[in-house]
Write an enzyme that holds these catalytic residues in place. Structure first.
Site, PDB file in Angstrom:
ATOM      1  N   CYS A  92       0.781  -1.224   0.000  1.00 51.20           N
ATOM      2  CA  CYS A  92       0.000   0.000   0.000  1.00 51.20           C
ATOM      3  C   CYS A  92       0.821   1.286   0.000  1.00 51.20           C
ATOM      4  CB  CYS A  92      -0.997  -0.029   1.142  1.00 51.20           C
ATOM      5  SG  CYS A  92      -2.428   1.000   0.809  1.00 51.20           S
ATOM      6  N   ARG A 126     -12.331   6.800  -0.632  1.00 51.83           N
ATOM      7  CA  ARG A 126     -11.378   5.727  -0.301  1.00 51.83           C
ATOM      8  C   ARG A 126     -11.911   4.398  -0.829  1.00 51.83           C
ATOM      9  NH1 ARG A 126      -7.392   7.326   2.818  1.00 51.83           N
ATOM     10  NH2 ARG A 126      -6.640   5.212   3.160  1.00 51.83           N
ATOM     11  N   HIS A 193      -3.565  -5.521   2.495  1.00 48.96           N
ATOM     12  CA  HIS A 193      -3.225  -5.573   3.929  1.00 48.96           C
ATOM     13  C   HIS A 193      -3.873  -6.827   4.505  1.00 48.96           C
ATOM     14  CE1 HIS A 193      -1.910  -1.361   4.308  1.00 48.96           C
ATOM     15  NE2 HIS A 193      -2.933  -1.004   3.585  1.00 48.96           N
TER      16      HIS A 193
HETATM   17  N1  GLN Z   1      -2.125   6.901   2.301  1.00 49.35           N
HETATM   18  C1  GLN Z   1      -2.259   6.055   1.163  1.00 49.35           C
HETATM   19  C2  GLN Z   1      -3.655   6.098   0.556  1.00 49.35           C
HETATM   20  O1  GLN Z   1      -4.528   6.510   1.159  1.00 49.35           O
HETATM   21  C3  GLN Z   1      -1.899   4.612   1.540  1.00 49.35           C
HETATM   22  C4  GLN Z   1      -2.841   4.049   2.553  1.00 49.35           C
HETATM   23  C5  GLN Z   1      -2.378   2.701   3.122  1.00 49.35           C
HETATM   24  O2  GLN Z   1      -1.193   2.379   3.228  1.00 49.35           O
HETATM   25  N2  GLN Z   1      -3.332   1.896   3.554  1.00 49.35           N
HETATM   26  O3  GLN Z   1      -3.852   5.669  -0.523  1.00 49.35           O
END
Ligand code: GLN
Length: 248
Positions: A92, A126, A193
Protein backbone atom coordinates in the site's frame (compact mmCIF):
# COMPACT_ATOMS: atom_id res chain seq x y z
CA UNK A 1 20.75 -21.35 5.07
CA UNK A 2 20.48 -17.75 6.22
CA UNK A 3 18.41 -14.79 5.05
CA UNK A 4 18.78 -11.08 5.82
CA UNK A 5 15.53 -9.09 5.63
CA UNK A 6 15.60 -5.29 5.52
CA UNK A 7 12.45 -3.79 7.10
CA UNK A 8 12.05 -0.22 5.83
CA UNK A 9 10.61 2.36 8.28
CA UNK A 10 8.97 -0.07 10.75
CA UNK A 11 8.17 2.91 12.99
CA UNK A 12 6.37 4.90 10.29
CA UNK A 13 4.91 2.46 7.73
CA UNK A 14 3.00 -0.19 9.62
CA UNK A 15 -0.80 -0.10 9.51
CA UNK A 16 -3.48 -2.82 9.44
CA UNK A 17 -0.99 -5.22 11.07
CA UNK A 18 1.47 -5.06 8.16
CA UNK A 19 4.26 -5.89 10.61
CA UNK A 20 2.68 -9.39 10.76
CA UNK A 21 4.15 -10.14 7.34
CA UNK A 22 7.64 -10.14 8.85
CA UNK A 23 6.52 -12.56 11.60
CA UNK A 24 5.16 -14.96 8.98
CA UNK A 25 8.36 -14.89 6.90
CA UNK A 26 10.45 -15.49 10.02
CA UNK A 27 8.29 -18.37 11.27
CA UNK A 28 7.98 -20.14 7.89
CA UNK A 29 11.76 -19.86 7.47
CA UNK A 30 12.36 -21.21 11.00
CA UNK A 31 10.08 -24.21 10.36
CA UNK A 32 12.48 -25.12 7.54
CA UNK A 33 15.62 -24.55 9.58
CA UNK A 34 16.42 -21.33 7.71
CA UNK A 35 17.93 -18.62 9.91
CA UNK A 36 16.37 -15.22 9.24
CA UNK A 37 17.67 -11.88 10.53
CA UNK A 38 15.53 -8.74 10.35
CA UNK A 39 17.37 -5.43 10.07
CA UNK A 40 15.26 -2.30 10.61
CA UNK A 41 16.17 0.40 8.07
CA UNK A 42 15.07 3.82 9.32
CA UNK A 43 15.63 7.49 8.55
CA UNK A 44 19.16 8.19 7.32
CA UNK A 45 20.08 4.48 7.51
CA UNK A 46 21.76 3.02 4.43
CA UNK A 47 20.58 -0.11 2.61
CA UNK A 48 22.89 -2.96 3.80
CA UNK A 49 24.97 -4.61 1.05
CA UNK A 50 24.08 -8.28 1.42
CA UNK A 51 20.28 -7.98 1.66
CA UNK A 52 18.13 -10.91 0.47
CA UNK A 53 14.65 -9.49 1.00
CA UNK A 54 13.29 -5.97 1.48
CA UNK A 55 9.94 -5.19 3.07
CA UNK A 56 7.93 -1.99 3.47
CA UNK A 57 4.44 -1.63 4.90
CA UNK A 58 1.60 0.85 4.45
CA UNK A 59 0.89 4.23 6.02
CA UNK A 60 -1.38 7.25 6.06
CA UNK A 61 -0.53 10.26 3.89
CA UNK A 62 1.05 11.93 6.91
CA UNK A 63 3.56 9.13 7.53
CA UNK A 64 4.28 8.81 3.82
CA UNK A 65 5.12 12.52 3.69
CA UNK A 66 7.52 12.07 6.64
CA UNK A 67 9.54 9.29 4.95
CA UNK A 68 9.22 10.08 1.21
CA UNK A 69 12.30 12.31 0.93
CA UNK A 70 14.50 9.90 2.88
CA UNK A 71 13.21 6.91 0.87
CA UNK A 72 13.82 8.70 -2.45
CA UNK A 73 17.41 9.34 -1.31
CA UNK A 74 17.77 5.59 -0.66
CA UNK A 75 16.26 4.92 -4.10
CA UNK A 76 19.45 4.18 -6.10
CA UNK A 77 20.74 1.74 -3.43
CA UNK A 78 17.32 0.08 -3.20
CA UNK A 79 17.07 -0.36 -6.97
CA UNK A 80 20.62 -1.73 -6.98
CA UNK A 81 19.75 -4.26 -4.25
CA UNK A 82 16.81 -5.49 -6.34
CA UNK A 83 18.95 -5.53 -9.50
CA UNK A 84 21.44 -7.66 -7.54
CA UNK A 85 18.71 -10.21 -6.89
CA UNK A 86 17.05 -9.16 -3.63
CA UNK A 87 13.35 -10.03 -3.37
CA UNK A 88 10.96 -7.29 -2.21
CA UNK A 89 7.43 -6.94 -0.83
CA UNK A 90 5.84 -3.48 -0.61
CA UNK A 91 2.35 -2.91 0.77
CA UNK A 92 0.00 0.00 0.00
CA UNK A 93 1.63 3.30 1.09
CA UNK A 94 5.08 1.71 0.73
CA UNK A 95 4.06 0.32 -2.69
CA UNK A 96 2.93 3.78 -3.83
CA UNK A 97 6.28 5.35 -2.83
CA UNK A 98 8.21 2.76 -4.85
CA UNK A 99 6.51 4.09 -8.00
CA UNK A 100 7.47 7.41 -9.63
CA UNK A 101 5.36 9.63 -7.31
CA UNK A 102 2.30 9.74 -5.06
CA UNK A 103 0.08 12.85 -5.25
CA UNK A 104 -1.75 12.77 -1.92
CA UNK A 105 -5.14 14.13 -0.97
CA UNK A 106 -3.69 17.56 -0.18
CA UNK A 107 -2.31 17.71 -3.73
CA UNK A 108 1.27 17.43 -2.51
CA UNK A 109 3.41 15.33 -4.87
CA UNK A 110 5.62 12.96 -2.87
CA UNK A 111 8.73 11.78 -4.76
CA UNK A 112 8.96 8.06 -5.44
CA UNK A 113 11.84 5.64 -5.95
CA UNK A 114 10.82 4.66 -9.50
CA UNK A 115 11.44 0.97 -8.90
CA UNK A 116 7.89 0.21 -10.07
CA UNK A 117 6.75 1.61 -13.49
CA UNK A 118 3.67 3.39 -12.13
CA UNK A 119 2.33 6.53 -10.47
CA UNK A 120 -0.45 7.15 -7.94
CA UNK A 121 -2.94 9.97 -7.45
CA UNK A 122 -5.28 10.15 -4.44
CA UNK A 123 -8.98 10.35 -5.22
CA UNK A 124 -11.91 11.65 -3.19
CA UNK A 125 -13.44 8.35 -2.16
CA UNK A 126 -11.38 5.73 -0.30
CA UNK A 127 -11.39 2.18 -1.69
CA UNK A 128 -12.06 0.00 1.35
CA UNK A 129 -12.94 -3.65 1.94
CA UNK A 130 -11.99 -7.30 1.45
CA UNK A 131 -10.38 -8.10 -1.90
CA UNK A 132 -9.67 -11.26 -3.91
CA UNK A 133 -7.18 -11.58 -6.77
CA UNK A 134 -6.12 -14.19 -9.29
CA UNK A 135 -2.33 -14.20 -9.55
CA UNK A 136 0.17 -16.13 -11.69
CA UNK A 137 3.70 -15.65 -10.38
CA UNK A 138 4.80 -18.98 -11.82
CA UNK A 139 3.79 -19.28 -15.50
CA UNK A 140 0.72 -21.48 -15.89
CA UNK A 141 0.02 -21.71 -12.12
CA UNK A 142 -2.90 -19.42 -11.24
CA UNK A 143 -3.44 -18.94 -7.49
CA UNK A 144 -5.67 -16.62 -5.48
CA UNK A 145 -4.66 -13.90 -3.05
CA UNK A 146 -7.09 -12.64 -0.41
CA UNK A 147 -6.67 -9.54 1.72
CA UNK A 148 -8.06 -6.18 2.82
CA UNK A 149 -7.63 -2.83 1.07
CA UNK A 150 -8.04 0.74 2.32
CA UNK A 151 -6.58 3.47 0.10
CA UNK A 152 -7.43 6.81 -1.50
CA UNK A 153 -4.65 6.36 -4.01
CA UNK A 154 -5.43 5.29 -7.58
CA UNK A 155 -2.40 3.60 -9.11
CA UNK A 156 -1.77 3.44 -12.86
CA UNK A 157 0.76 1.00 -14.32
CA UNK A 158 2.75 1.99 -17.40
CA UNK A 159 1.85 0.29 -20.68
CA UNK A 160 3.29 -3.23 -20.65
CA UNK A 161 4.07 -3.24 -16.91
CA UNK A 162 3.30 -6.48 -15.04
CA UNK A 163 0.56 -6.53 -12.39
CA UNK A 164 0.58 -8.84 -9.36
CA UNK A 165 -2.86 -10.07 -10.34
CA UNK A 166 -6.36 -9.52 -11.69
CA UNK A 167 -9.13 -8.34 -9.40
CA UNK A 168 -11.83 -10.99 -8.89
CA UNK A 169 -13.65 -8.98 -6.19
CA UNK A 170 -12.66 -5.56 -4.90
CA UNK A 171 -11.08 -2.33 -6.24
CA UNK A 172 -7.36 -3.03 -6.76
CA UNK A 173 -5.00 -0.44 -8.22
CA UNK A 174 -7.66 2.04 -9.34
CA UNK A 175 -11.11 0.40 -9.38
CA UNK A 176 -11.26 0.63 -13.19
CA UNK A 177 -8.67 -1.47 -15.08
CA UNK A 178 -9.14 -4.66 -13.03
CA UNK A 179 -5.43 -4.88 -12.17
CA UNK A 180 -3.87 -5.13 -8.72
CA UNK A 181 -0.35 -4.51 -7.62
CA UNK A 182 2.82 -4.62 -9.69
CA UNK A 183 5.60 -7.14 -10.26
CA UNK A 184 9.12 -6.43 -11.45
CA UNK A 185 11.18 -9.66 -11.29
CA UNK A 186 11.43 -10.60 -7.61
CA UNK A 187 9.85 -7.31 -6.46
CA UNK A 188 6.15 -7.28 -5.60
CA UNK A 189 3.92 -4.31 -4.77
CA UNK A 190 0.31 -4.63 -3.60
CA UNK A 191 -2.59 -2.86 -1.87
CA UNK A 192 -3.38 -6.00 0.15
CA UNK A 193 -3.22 -5.57 3.93
CA UNK A 194 -4.58 -7.99 6.46
CA UNK A 195 -1.72 -8.70 7.03
CA UNK A 196 -1.29 -10.31 3.63
CA UNK A 197 0.99 -13.31 4.25
CA UNK A 198 -0.79 -15.25 7.06
CA UNK A 199 -3.78 -15.86 4.77
CA UNK A 200 -1.66 -16.36 1.61
CA UNK A 201 1.14 -18.75 2.66
CA UNK A 202 2.06 -19.61 -0.95
CA UNK A 203 3.14 -15.99 -1.50
CA UNK A 204 5.24 -16.07 1.69
CA UNK A 205 6.98 -19.20 0.39
CA UNK A 206 7.43 -17.65 -3.04
CA UNK A 207 9.19 -14.64 -1.41
CA UNK A 208 11.39 -16.88 0.76
CA UNK A 209 12.35 -18.96 -2.29
CA UNK A 210 13.19 -15.87 -4.35
CA UNK A 211 15.21 -14.41 -1.46
CA UNK A 212 17.18 -17.67 -1.17
CA UNK A 213 17.70 -17.61 -4.94
CA UNK A 214 19.69 -14.36 -4.60
CA UNK A 215 22.58 -16.41 -3.16
CA UNK A 216 22.12 -19.65 -5.10
CA UNK A 217 20.71 -18.34 -8.38
CA UNK A 218 17.70 -20.65 -8.23
CA UNK A 219 14.74 -20.76 -5.84
CA UNK A 220 15.11 -24.01 -3.83
CA UNK A 221 12.02 -26.21 -3.38
CA UNK A 222 10.88 -25.51 0.18
CA UNK A 223 9.55 -28.37 2.28
CA UNK A 224 5.74 -28.12 2.31
CA UNK A 225 4.14 -27.11 5.63
CA UNK A 226 0.78 -28.08 7.13
CA UNK A 227 -1.20 -24.89 6.38
CA UNK A 228 -4.64 -25.92 7.64
CA UNK A 229 -5.17 -22.73 9.64
CA UNK A 230 -3.75 -20.51 6.87
CA UNK A 231 -5.97 -22.17 4.28
CA UNK A 232 -9.04 -21.61 6.44
CA UNK A 233 -8.07 -17.93 6.90
CA UNK A 234 -7.73 -17.67 3.12
CA UNK A 235 -11.14 -19.27 2.59
CA UNK A 236 -12.82 -16.91 5.09
CA UNK A 237 -11.18 -13.82 3.55
CA UNK A 238 -12.10 -15.01 0.03
CA UNK A 239 -15.75 -15.58 0.92
CA UNK A 240 -15.92 -12.12 2.55
CA UNK A 241 -14.54 -10.57 -0.65
CA UNK A 242 -17.03 -12.53 -2.76
CA UNK A 243 -19.88 -11.38 -0.49
CA UNK A 244 -18.75 -7.74 -0.74
CA UNK A 245 -18.38 -7.50 -4.48
CA UNK A 246 -17.17 -3.82 -4.21
CA UNK A 247 -17.24 -1.51 -7.22
CA UNK A 248 -16.82 2.27 -7.31
N1 GLN B 1 -2.13 6.90 2.30
C1 GLN B 1 -2.26 6.06 1.16
C2 GLN B 1 -3.65 6.10 0.56
O1 GLN B 1 -4.53 6.51 1.16
C3 GLN B 1 -1.90 4.61 1.54
C4 GLN B 1 -2.84 4.05 2.55
C5 GLN B 1 -2.38 2.70 3.12
O2 GLN B 1 -1.19 2.38 3.23
N2 GLN B 1 -3.33 1.90 3.55
O3 GLN B 1 -3.85 5.67 -0.52
Amino acid sequence: MHLTVGHLYPEYLNIYADRGNIAVLAQRAAWRGIELTVEPIGMADSIPGEIDLLYVGGGQDREQALVAGDLAAKGPALVEAVDNGAALLAVCGGYQLLGRFYRDRSGAELPGVGLFPLFTVAGERRMIGDILLSSELRPGIARTLAGFENHAGRTYLDEGAGALGRVVHGFGNNGQDGLEGCRVGRAIGTYLHGPLLPRNPWLADWLLGEALARGSGEAPALEPLRDGLEDRAHAVASSRARARGGRL
